[in-house]
Design an enzyme around this catalytic site. Structure first.
Site, mmCIF file in Angstrom:
data_model
loop_
_atom_site.group_PDB
_atom_site.id
_atom_site.type_symbol
_atom_site.label_atom_id
_atom_site.label_comp_id
_atom_site.label_asym_id
_atom_site.label_seq_id
_atom_site.Cartn_x
_atom_site.Cartn_y
_atom_site.Cartn_z
ATOM 1 N N HIS A 1 2.236 -0.065 63.749
ATOM 2 C CA HIS A 1 1.362 -1.057 64.455
ATOM 3 C C HIS A 1 0.908 -2.221 63.789
ATOM 4 O O HIS A 1 0.665 -1.923 62.514
ATOM 5 C CB HIS A 1 0.417 -0.452 65.452
ATOM 6 C CG HIS A 1 0.727 0.551 66.226
ATOM 7 N ND1 HIS A 1 1.930 0.325 67.062
ATOM 8 C CD2 HIS A 1 0.161 1.948 66.593
ATOM 9 C CE1 HIS A 1 1.974 1.632 67.929
ATOM 10 N NE2 HIS A 1 1.063 2.302 67.765
ATOM 11 N N ASN B 1 -4.237 7.013 76.037
ATOM 12 C CA ASN B 1 -4.227 8.486 75.257
ATOM 13 C C ASN B 1 -5.323 9.486 75.627
ATOM 14 O O ASN B 1 -5.948 9.959 74.889
ATOM 15 C CB ASN B 1 -4.216 8.174 73.903
ATOM 16 C CG ASN B 1 -2.998 7.747 73.323
ATOM 17 O OD1 ASN B 1 -2.029 8.363 73.693
ATOM 18 N ND2 ASN B 1 -2.926 6.727 72.372
ATOM 19 N N ASN C 1 -9.069 1.827 72.831
ATOM 20 C CA ASN C 1 -9.968 3.100 72.608
ATOM 21 C C ASN C 1 -11.065 2.545 71.323
ATOM 22 O O ASN C 1 -11.538 3.768 70.667
ATOM 23 C CB ASN C 1 -9.160 4.167 72.058
ATOM 24 C CG ASN C 1 -8.504 4.856 73.377
ATOM 25 O OD1 ASN C 1 -9.312 4.719 74.559
ATOM 26 N ND2 ASN C 1 -7.523 5.559 73.332
ATOM 27 N N SER D 1 1.760 -1.574 70.079
ATOM 28 C CA SER D 1 0.838 -0.520 70.197
ATOM 29 C C SER D 1 0.514 -0.386 71.729
ATOM 30 O O SER D 1 0.981 -1.099 72.795
ATOM 31 C CB SER D 1 -0.795 -0.767 69.872
ATOM 32 O OG SER D 1 -1.111 -1.591 70.576
ATOM 33 N N THR D 2 0.086 1.141 72.105
ATOM 34 C CA THR D 2 0.064 1.452 73.453
ATOM 35 C C THR D 2 -0.932 0.181 74.430
ATOM 36 O O THR D 2 -0.249 -0.243 75.459
ATOM 37 C CB THR D 2 -0.851 2.822 73.724
ATOM 38 O OG1 THR D 2 -0.034 3.668 72.813
ATOM 39 C CG2 THR D 2 -0.882 3.121 75.165
ATOM 40 N N GLY D 3 -1.835 -0.276 73.642
ATOM 41 C CA GLY D 3 -2.588 -1.458 74.311
ATOM 42 C C GLY D 3 -1.865 -2.584 74.637
ATOM 43 O O GLY D 3 -1.933 -3.215 75.870
HETATM 44 N N1 CTP Z 1 -7.192 -0.360 69.906
HETATM 45 C C1 CTP Z 1 -7.792 -1.434 69.442
HETATM 46 N N2 CTP Z 1 -8.619 -1.144 68.164
HETATM 47 C C2 CTP Z 1 -9.211 0.004 67.862
HETATM 48 C C3 CTP Z 1 -8.186 1.118 68.517
HETATM 49 C C4 CTP Z 1 -7.370 0.964 69.496
HETATM 50 O O1 CTP Z 1 -7.549 -2.526 69.755
HETATM 51 N N3 CTP Z 1 -9.814 0.185 67.051
HETATM 52 C C5 CTP Z 1 -6.504 -0.662 71.171
HETATM 53 C C6 CTP Z 1 -4.896 -0.792 70.744
HETATM 54 O O2 CTP Z 1 -4.155 -1.491 71.389
HETATM 55 C C7 CTP Z 1 -4.257 0.722 70.853
HETATM 56 C C8 CTP Z 1 -5.282 1.199 72.212
HETATM 57 O O3 CTP Z 1 -6.318 0.522 72.291
HETATM 58 O O4 CTP Z 1 -2.898 1.010 71.313
HETATM 59 C C9 CTP Z 1 -5.211 2.654 72.490
HETATM 60 O O5 CTP Z 1 -5.996 3.354 71.212
HETATM 61 P P1 CTP Z 1 -5.333 4.485 70.513
HETATM 62 O O6 CTP Z 1 -5.288 5.663 71.510
HETATM 63 O O7 CTP Z 1 -5.798 4.827 69.213
HETATM 64 O O8 CTP Z 1 -3.652 3.939 70.331
HETATM 65 P P2 CTP Z 1 -2.623 4.685 69.091
HETATM 66 O O9 CTP Z 1 -2.688 5.875 69.214
HETATM 67 O O10 CTP Z 1 -3.451 4.019 67.885
HETATM 68 O O11 CTP Z 1 -1.570 3.522 69.388
HETATM 69 P P3 CTP Z 1 -0.190 4.279 69.651
HETATM 70 O O12 CTP Z 1 -0.679 5.020 70.762
HETATM 71 O O13 CTP Z 1 0.612 3.469 70.328
HETATM 72 O O14 CTP Z 1 0.040 4.985 68.501
#
Ligand code: CTP
Length: 319
Positions: free
Chosen positions: A293, A132, A109, A241-243
């Site tokens: 993360h 997400n 994202n 992380s989700t990614g």
């Molecule tokens: N991501 C990234 N760089 C960013 C934002 C996101 O590399 N600036 C990647 C991460 O791998 C992240 C994924 O995109 O897990 C999805 O983004 P997000 O929805 O923001 O995940 P988070 O909520 O931050 O991570 P988690 O859901 O695991 O808490």
């Protein structure tokens, strides 16, 4: 042994990259990138020692009965009751059973996607994974619209849909889910207490509106298994992380994995600001120790894998 070999080379290449100065540590060339199919097979085999994504991607109906009490995965002292709604939305069999794809996109994202014009390329992959419940329509030129598999942390209800406080929030949510048709909606419902009300509301809305989306709820062991794989390969993440989770799962189903929207840094290589999310004003959180993360470390690891042809990371323009 394959696993050690991978771990040694991962560490060596990360070291080399980290030792280089300045922004060059993030550089990866897309021109001339070629898939390394034997490495892809080796990684899939190694990950299979820790988890089988086909099974661990979701618990199934026969795992529980309504009224069962389970412990949260990351908060063992607290418990959750398997409600009738939740039970009725568990899949009968894994939604990923026997599914194989030549090429997959995992879309993170990051704001790095804005102006990327990657939409067409992303949608051209056989299977597209998103995170997400990120919005797509307004950003289609940069992110595409195809979503075969989409994750939703329970916190999204609060963050993007006003905690379902009024009817229009709920309508917006139902509309978003109806656009997914029969894609997989992956809800990590058993991680930590706090989101259980949200999960129940989501489940109730799906049932009430008879949405076609195919719900999936990751197994209780998935997150530990994924962490175990990366720790064994000397990548000391706290919580994937989700990614990173999605990349790890995708290795089971996809011969060629393309990552977009992974850029956990506030500036691009030219020093231009990059939004944390392409679609909202959330700020960078992972520099603080409070963040669960270690996205920059994850990124460096993915970068190494890109340079070795295990996956393709796109952080620039697609055209
Ligand atoms: N991501 C990234 N760089 C960013 C934002 C996101 O590399 N600036 C990647 C991460 O791998 C992240 C994924 O995109 O897990 C999805 O983004 P997000 O929805 O923001 O995940 P988070 O909520 O931050 O991570 P988690 O859901 O695991 O808490």
């Amino acid at each position: 042994d394959g696993e050690l070999c991978l771990s040694r080379s991962l560490v060596n290449s990360s070291d080399k990259i980290i030792r280089k100065s300045g922004s060059s540590i993030f550089q990866h060339s897309v021109e001339g990138w070629k898939i390394n199919s034997s490495l892809v097979v080796e990684i899939r085999k190694n990950i299979l020692r820790f988890l089988d994504a086909e099974r661990d991607v979701s618990v199934v109906k026969s795992s529980f009965k309504p009224g069962d009490v389970i412990h949260y995965v990351l908060d063992r002292r607290r418990t959750l009751n398997i409600s009738h709604d939740l039970h009725s939305l568990l899949p009968e069999v894994s939604p990923m059973k026997n599914r194989r794809f030549k090429t997959c996109a995992v879309v993170g994202n990051s704001g790095i996607l804005l102006d990327s014009e990657c939409g067409k390329e992303i949608d051209s992959h056989n299977f597209v994974i998103r995170c997400n419940l990120a919005p797509v329509v307004e950003f289609a030129a940069d992110v595409g619209t195809k979503s075969d598999f989409i994750t939703m942390n329970p916190s999204v209800v609060q963050r993007a849909f006003g905690g379902f406080r009024n009817e229009s929030d709920r309508e917006k949510f139902v509309h978003r889910l109806s656009m997914l048709n029969d894609s997989v909606l992956w809800i990590p419902a058993f991680m930590v207490k706090g989101g259980e009300k949200h999960v129940e509301w989501v489940n109730a809305l799906i049932l009430k509106n008879k949405l076609k989306v195919r719900t999936a709820y990751p197994s209780l062991r998935l997150i530990h298994a994924v962490r175990g794989y990366w720790l064994t390969n000397k990548v000391p993440i706290k919580r994937p992380s989700t990614g990173l989770l999605m990349y790890t799962l995708a290795t089971r189903f996809c011969d060629e994995i393309h990552l977009y929207g992974f850029w956990p840094f506030p500036k691009d290589l030219n020093g231009k600001p990059v939004k944390y999310h392409y679609y909202d004003d959330l700020k960078y959180r992972y520099f603080s120790n409070a963040s669960p993360h270690r996205m920059p470390l994850e990124f460096k690891t993915l970068n190494v894998l890109h340079n070795r042809g295990a996956l393709k990371l796109t952080t620039g323009k697609c055209v």
